[in-house]
Design a protein around this motif. Structure first.
Motif, PDB file in Angstrom:
ATOM      1  N   UNK A  56      69.490 -31.481  27.284  1.00  0.00           N
ATOM      2  CA  UNK A  56      68.606 -31.195  28.418  1.00  0.00           C
ATOM      3  C   UNK A  56      67.731 -29.978  28.168  1.00  0.00           C
ATOM      4  N   UNK A  57      68.185 -29.055  27.333  1.00  0.00           N
ATOM      5  CA  UNK A  57      67.437 -27.813  27.088  1.00  0.00           C
ATOM      6  C   UNK A  57      66.470 -27.903  25.918  1.00  0.00           C
ATOM      7  N   UNK A  58      66.560 -28.961  25.110  1.00  0.00           N
ATOM      8  CA  UNK A  58      65.771 -29.061  23.877  1.00  0.00           C
ATOM      9  C   UNK A  58      64.294 -28.738  24.041  1.00  0.00           C
ATOM     10  N   UNK A  59      63.631 -29.318  25.018  1.00  0.00           N
ATOM     11  CA  UNK A  59      62.180 -29.155  25.145  1.00  0.00           C
ATOM     12  C   UNK A  59      61.764 -27.758  25.610  1.00  0.00           C
ATOM     13  N   UNK A  60      62.474 -27.228  26.597  1.00  0.00           N
ATOM     14  CA  UNK A  60      62.052 -25.964  27.207  1.00  0.00           C
ATOM     15  C   UNK A  60      62.734 -24.726  26.621  1.00  0.00           C
ATOM     16  N   UNK A  61      63.950 -24.880  26.117  1.00  0.00           N
ATOM     17  CA  UNK A  61      64.728 -23.737  25.630  1.00  0.00           C
ATOM     18  C   UNK A  61      65.431 -24.100  24.319  1.00  0.00           C
ATOM     19  N   UNK A  62      64.674 -24.322  23.248  1.00  0.00           N
ATOM     20  CA  UNK A  62      65.282 -24.793  21.995  1.00  0.00           C
ATOM     21  C   UNK A  62      66.289 -23.813  21.385  1.00  0.00           C
ATOM     22  N   UNK A  63      66.092 -22.513  21.556  1.00  0.00           N
ATOM     23  CA  UNK A  63      67.037 -21.541  20.995  1.00  0.00           C
ATOM     24  C   UNK A  63      68.386 -21.650  21.685  1.00  0.00           C
ATOM     25  N   UNK A  64      68.367 -21.792  23.012  1.00  0.00           N
ATOM     26  CA  UNK A  64      69.621 -21.929  23.753  1.00  0.00           C
ATOM     27  C   UNK A  64      70.285 -23.268  23.415  1.00  0.00           C
ATOM     28  N   UNK A  65      69.490 -24.308  23.260  1.00  0.00           N
ATOM     29  CA  UNK A  65      70.040 -25.621  22.891  1.00  0.00           C
ATOM     30  C   UNK A  65      70.746 -25.531  21.540  1.00  0.00           C
ATOM     31  N   UNK A  66      70.124 -24.861  20.583  1.00  0.00           N
ATOM     32  CA  UNK A  66      70.732 -24.707  19.261  1.00  0.00           C
ATOM     33  C   UNK A  66      72.031 -23.910  19.352  1.00  0.00           C
ATOM     34  N   UNK A  67      72.047 -22.884  20.158  1.00  0.00           N
ATOM     35  CA  UNK A  67      73.246 -22.081  20.342  1.00  0.00           C
ATOM     36  C   UNK A  67      74.386 -22.919  20.920  1.00  0.00           C
ATOM     37  N   UNK A  68      74.068 -23.774  21.883  1.00  0.00           N
ATOM     38  CA  UNK A  68      75.094 -24.635  22.478  1.00  0.00           C
ATOM     39  C   UNK A  68      75.636 -25.639  21.463  1.00  0.00           C
ATOM     40  N   UNK A  69      74.765 -26.182  20.630  1.00  0.00           N
ATOM     41  CA  UNK A  69      75.226 -27.116  19.594  1.00  0.00           C
ATOM     42  C   UNK A  69      76.147 -26.418  18.591  1.00  0.00           C
ATOM     43  N   UNK A  70      75.798 -25.198  18.222  1.00  0.00           N
ATOM     44  CA  UNK A  70      76.647 -24.438  17.300  1.00  0.00           C
ATOM     45  C   UNK A  70      78.015 -24.163  17.917  1.00  0.00           C
ATOM     46  N   UNK A  71      78.037 -23.834  19.196  1.00  0.00           N
ATOM     47  CA  UNK A  71      79.306 -23.602  19.884  1.00  0.00           C
ATOM     48  C   UNK A  71      80.111 -24.902  19.958  1.00  0.00           C
ATOM     49  N   UNK A  72      79.463 -26.025  20.210  1.00  0.00           N
ATOM     50  CA  UNK A  72      80.157 -27.312  20.234  1.00  0.00           C
ATOM     51  C   UNK A  72      80.757 -27.618  18.867  1.00  0.00           C
ATOM     52  N   UNK A  73      80.005 -27.356  17.806  1.00  0.00           N
ATOM     53  CA  UNK A  73      80.526 -27.567  16.447  1.00  0.00           C
ATOM     54  C   UNK A  73      81.719 -26.662  16.177  1.00  0.00           C
ATOM     55  N   UNK A  74      81.636 -25.413  16.612  1.00  0.00           N
ATOM     56  CA  UNK A  74      82.737 -24.476  16.421  1.00  0.00           C
ATOM     57  C   UNK A  74      83.991 -24.957  17.145  1.00  0.00           C
ATOM     58  N   UNK A  75      83.816 -25.444  18.377  1.00  0.00           N
ATOM     59  CA  UNK A  75      84.953 -25.959  19.141  1.00  0.00           C
ATOM     60  C   UNK A  75      85.551 -27.196  18.477  1.00  0.00           C
ATOM     61  N   UNK A  76      84.691 -28.071  17.957  1.00  0.00           N
ATOM     62  CA  UNK A  76      85.178 -29.253  17.221  1.00  0.00           C
ATOM     63  C   UNK A  76      85.985 -28.829  16.004  1.00  0.00           C
ATOM     64  N   UNK A  77      85.473 -27.848  15.253  1.00  0.00           N
ATOM     65  CA  UNK A  77      86.176 -27.379  14.053  1.00  0.00           C
ATOM     66  C   UNK A  77      87.534 -26.763  14.412  1.00  0.00           C
ATOM     67  N   UNK A  78      87.564 -25.999  15.492  1.00  0.00           N
ATOM     68  CA  UNK A  78      88.817 -25.373  15.932  1.00  0.00           C
ATOM     69  C   UNK A  78      89.829 -26.439  16.335  1.00  0.00           C
ATOM     70  N   UNK A  79      89.366 -27.456  17.020  1.00  0.00           N
ATOM     71  CA  UNK A  79      90.250 -28.550  17.434  1.00  0.00           C
ATOM     72  C   UNK A  79      90.771 -29.317  16.216  1.00  0.00           C
ATOM     73  N   UNK A  80      89.906 -29.572  15.249  1.00  0.00           N
ATOM     74  CA  UNK A  80      90.312 -30.280  14.028  1.00  0.00           C
ATOM     75  C   UNK A  80      91.340 -29.469  13.246  1.00  0.00           C
TER      76      UNK A  80
END
Length: 84
Positions: A56-80
């Motif tokens: 939802x943030x991609x178009x208007x707030x790409x930096x925040x969107x990227x930060x959220x994706x990185x956090x999601x990846x980090x959470x996935x890695x921690x769970x794995x």
């Protein structure tokens, strides 16, 4: 990770902490997992929720969107890591 919905302008009225919804939250709903989300405590650590918010943030707030994706990846890695 606690993050704000950059489009949210909701206000809290006291006493009773009644929430007055802003136009953005009334039309699109609060950003999933953000502090504007009434269920953020349960949802802000869910990688799928963070990715949905990033989309939802991609178009208007790409930096925040990227930060959220990185956090999601980090959470996935921690769970794995805990599954092994």
């Amino acid at each position: 990770m606690r993050y704000r919905d950059p489009k949210c302008e909701c206000e809290i009225e006291y006493p009773g902490a009644y929430r007055r919804w802003c136009e953005s939250c009334r039309t699109d709903g609060p950003l999933p997992g953000s502090l504007a989300d009434p269920e953020w405590e349960q949802r802000h650590t869910d990688p799928a929720v963070l990715r949905k918010a990033a989309a939802r943030l991609d178009d208007d707030y790409p930096e925040q969107a990227d930060s959220l994706r990185k956090e999601a990846d980090r959470l996935d890695d921690a769970l794995a890591a805990t599954e092994h």
